[in-house]
Design a protein around this motif. Structure first.
Motif, PDB file in Angstrom:
ATOM      1  N   HIS A   1       0.830  -1.220   0.000  1.00  0.00           N
ATOM      2  CA  HIS A   1       0.000   0.000   0.000  1.00  0.00           C
ATOM      3  C   HIS A   1       0.856   1.258   0.000  1.00  0.00           C
ATOM      4  N   LEU A   2       2.112   1.131   0.487  1.00  0.00           N
ATOM      5  CA  LEU A   2       2.973   2.327   0.518  1.00  0.00           C
ATOM      6  C   LEU A   2       3.552   2.649  -0.856  1.00  0.00           C
ATOM      7  N   GLY A   3       3.313   1.756  -1.796  1.00  0.00           N
ATOM      8  CA  GLY A   3       3.837   1.992  -3.145  1.00  0.00           C
ATOM      9  C   GLY A   3       2.904   2.783  -4.041  1.00  0.00           C
TER      10      GLY A   3
ATOM     11  N   ASN B   1      -6.560  -5.342   2.802  1.00  0.00           N
ATOM     12  CA  ASN B   1      -5.235  -4.830   3.125  1.00  0.00           C
ATOM     13  C   ASN B   1      -5.233  -3.353   3.431  1.00  0.00           C
ATOM     14  N   TYR B   2      -5.957  -2.611   2.629  1.00  0.00           N
ATOM     15  CA  TYR B   2      -6.020  -1.156   2.811  1.00  0.00           C
ATOM     16  C   TYR B   2      -6.828  -0.789   4.048  1.00  0.00           C
ATOM     17  N   ASN B   3      -7.802  -1.629   4.325  1.00  0.00           N
ATOM     18  CA  ASN B   3      -8.656  -1.361   5.490  1.00  0.00           C
ATOM     19  C   ASN B   3      -7.859  -1.369   6.797  1.00  0.00           C
ATOM     20  N   LYS B   4      -6.721  -2.078   6.803  1.00  0.00           N
ATOM     21  CA  LYS B   4      -5.910  -2.095   8.018  1.00  0.00           C
ATOM     22  C   LYS B   4      -5.262  -0.745   8.286  1.00  0.00           C
TER      23      LYS B   4
ATOM     24  N   MET C   1      -0.798  -2.870  -7.085  1.00  0.00           N
ATOM     25  CA  MET C   1      -0.756  -4.233  -7.609  1.00  0.00           C
ATOM     26  C   MET C   1      -1.941  -5.065  -7.161  1.00  0.00           C
ATOM     27  N   GLY C   2      -2.372  -4.861  -5.928  1.00  0.00           N
ATOM     28  CA  GLY C   2      -3.444  -5.674  -5.353  1.00  0.00           C
ATOM     29  C   GLY C   2      -4.725  -5.542  -6.156  1.00  0.00           C
ATOM     30  N   ALA C   3      -5.151  -4.300  -6.346  1.00  0.00           N
ATOM     31  CA  ALA C   3      -6.410  -4.068  -7.043  1.00  0.00           C
ATOM     32  C   ALA C   3      -6.298  -4.432  -8.514  1.00  0.00           C
ATOM     33  N   MET C   4      -5.091  -4.202  -9.061  1.00  0.00           N
ATOM     34  CA  MET C   4      -4.887  -4.517 -10.473  1.00  0.00           C
ATOM     35  C   MET C   4      -5.088  -6.017 -10.710  1.00  0.00           C
TER      36      MET C   4
END
Ligand SMILES: [Fe+2]
Ligand SMILES: [Fe+2]
Lengths: 120, 517
Positions: free
Chosen positions: B87-89, B153-156, B222-225
């Protein structure tokens, strides 16, 4: 108007019937050429409210953020109700002005054309 | 002596015939009409369900195998993303707000699509159609799950994603996507197929997924992609189903044409209205833009859709209604929508902001005829006010369209300075609409749309407070209690991005990840 195709009688109450608003009725108002307010407003108001109270007590809280609101010359303001010219009696109630539940008003203020004339 | 007989391997066609078509039978204990009670009431006439073609000829056993492979790959990437603080990317924490929009507004609709296809799959008397709908139903629940897993992941780390099922039901602007799907699943099975299978999955889907998936790629997510790519092969099947259903229905009986045409008109318009949120996302919310809304509309609707409707002309289908208005409005709706979410930023579940100078220049370049004339003055004014500590938060509730449920933000076709008002009277009560399209949809089925759960009216009826709230109490303030009911933390999940917890945290964490402080 057509009917809903259905497998049995299809009849429901309107979600927004007058008696659901605890004695109030809905009134909508938009200020033409002032799209800073993205949409017209919706208010629940007592039907007995004088039109004057609506303009003087309700509208400032809604439109007051616009720098042109203070410049409105109310004697020159024009009104439309459901798109038709409308001459409100400021001392009569909404009902006596013919404004029923879900009536829609448009306020026109000639000469005021929004931020930098952009209809904002 | 028994001779071992080599098992004959079935070809794809044979396998499909046995494992799909061969599963059907005519009922005898109960009449077919009672077993399939929803098959005829919409007026669509089908004479021969066997004429249904399934170009994929996928059987359930192959389906499971194929999907399991994709899941394995996807979850490996999701895990790697989590472990490496992926998420920091991303380009900038503003980007996360597009995920909030997606998770709250789209993922639950995938779930609704799952329910819808399960329902219509049960309702169709043709077995080929039933199996195709069953697979799509499973695809859709998978989409919903993989999206939720990717974004968890982002929810954290970021706000506003903590109770999306509740928010879909309650938050005011969520009633736009929600009512779209509620409308579709409460229609008959054929209308649902034209609504979701054809109009949404075939005509409009690229306008939803390309912006989000490419948006994710452009912004380092990358996750959502990955969930986008994992869904892509399903989408090809869904598009085929959507196109197949329309051709099949039109070929079965000439009486079907006017009914189908009206559904295409209705659902293209309904879908287009929902896409207003995507338009806004593309032009305002992606820190690194993919393309403008207008460009996307031109490529994916005007060009691709144009070719499609040329193709369908041989069945007597004409392009959807109100396209002239849509074409005019492509220069406006994203700006109108962002203006709306910006000013109602005190009542929503994500952050908004005013575009930077550089972003405004991009908008001027993409919208040379409209941005500087109509929208730049508005935004510069708001930005100046914000600098003076007078950030615009509109606290008065807006008038909504009875059909699409969007606030009445749209302007007259041909006049971007004038709000578009339309109304109808039904059984003595007025109803209001944002457009000719929404009015016509209402006028055809007023008994349906008079039940619309319009958030503004519901608040005024007292239906959007938690138990125990007393709206008659002295000095009662509705906004805080409505936000409580929404599950939105005031000042944490909403308001401007500038000064938000998301902004501060992202800066601090990225700093810790990239420097030695
Ligand atoms: Fe899906
Ligand atoms: Fe509408």
């Amino acid at each position: 108007m057509a009917a809903v195709a259905a497998v049995k009688p299809y009849e429901f109450e309107a979600a927004d019937r007058l008696e659901n608003f605890h004695g109030n009725q809905l009134l909508y108002i938009g200020w033409d050429q002032h799209l800073m307010f993205c949409a017209p407003f919706c208010f629940p108001l007592p039907p007995a409210m004088p039109f004057r109270a609506f303009v003087e007590q309700v509208l400032p809280g809604a439109f007051g953020y616009h720098p042109e609101f203070k410049q409105i010359d109310w004697s020159k303001a024009e009104w439309l109700a459901s798109g038709q010219p409308f001459k409100p009696d400021w001392d009569k109630s909404l009902t006596d002005n013919g404004l029923a539940h879900k009536a829609v008003l448009r306020l026109r203020t000639p000469g005021l054309t929004g931020i930098k004339g952009s209809a904002t | 002596m028994d001779m071992p007989v080599a098992k004959k391997k079935l070809g794809l066609k044979e396998r499909y015939a046995l494992m799909t078509r061969g599963l059907d039978w005519q009922t005898t204990y109960q009449p077919m009409d009672k077993v399939f009670p929803f098959a005829k009431y919409e007026g669509i006439k089908i004479h021969d369900w066997d004429k249904w073609e399934d170009p994929f000829r996928l059987t359930m056993d192959a389906y499971w195998k194929y999907q399991a492979e994709k899941e394995k790959k996807l979850y490996a990437i999701i895990d790697a993303f989590a472990q490496n603080n992926g998420h920091l990317g991303v380009t900038d924490a503003r980007y996360v707000n597009t995920l909030k929009l997606f998770l709250n507004g789209i993922s639950p609709l995938e779930y609704m699509a799952h329910r819808g296809f399960a329902h219509v799959g049960r309702a169709f008397p043709g077995v080929g159609t039933r199996v195709a709908c069953l697979m799509q139903s499973l695809d859709e629940i998978r989409h919903s799950q993989t999206q939720i897993h990717s974004m968890s992941n982002y929810n954290k780390y970021y706000n506003g994603m903590h109770s999306f099922p509740k928010m879909l039901q309650r938050v005011w602007y969520m009633s736009v996507p929600r009512s779209f799907f509620d409308d579709a699943v409460t229609a008959g099975p054929f209308e649902f197929m034209i609504a979701v299978g054809f109009s949404f999955e075939y005509v409009l889907t690229n306008l939803l997924f390309v912006p989000f998936v490419s948006g994710a790629a452009y912004n380092g997510d990358m996750g959502a992609m990955t969930f986008g790519f994992s869904a892509q092969s399903d989408e090809a099947r869904h598009m085929t189903l959507g196109l197949e259903v329309i051709k099949f229905v039109l070929e079965q009986d000439p009486d079907n044409l006017p009914i189908v045409q009206r559904w295409i008109d209705k659902w293209t318009w309904r879908g287009y209205r929902v896409l207003t949120l995507v338009a806004m996302m593309m032009d305002y919310m992606l820190p690194k833009r993919v393309m403008s809304w207008k460009e996307a509309w031109e490529v994916y609707f005007e060009q691709n859709g144009g070719a499609l409707f040329k193709d369908l002309a041989r069945y007597g289908i004409r392009p959807p209604k109100w396209l002239d208005q849509i074409e005019f409005d492509k220069d406006h709706i994203s700006h109108q929508a962002w203006s709306t979410l910006y000013q109602y930023g005190g009542a929503s579940n994500f952050h908004t902001w005013m575009p930077s100078d550089e972003e405004m220049d991009w908008l001027s370049a993409k919208y040379p005829n409209t941005f500087d004339k109509f929208y730049r003055p508005r935004f510069e004014h708001w930005r100046d006010e914000q600098k003076k500590g007078n950030r615009f938060y509109n606290m008065t509730l807006p008038m909504l369209c009875q059909t699409c449920q969007i606030p009445m933000i749209f302007t007259e076709p041909g006049d971007p300075t004038q709000t578009c008002y339309r109304e109808s009277t039904h059984k003595g009560m007025k109803y209001h609409f944002c457009s000719d399209g929404c009015k016509e949809i209402f006028d055809h089925e007023p008994e349906k749309y008079k039940q619309s759960w319009l958030p503004v009216h519901q608040i005024y009826q007292g239906n959007c407070f938690n138990p125990g709230v007393d709206p008659t109490a002295e000095g009662f303030k509705p906004l805080p209690v409505v936000l409580d009911y929404y599950g939105v933390g005031f000042g944490r999940d909403n308001l401007d991005f500038e000064g938000s917890e998301d902004q501060k945290n992202f800066a601090a964490w990225r700093g810790a990840a990239t420097t030695n402080v």
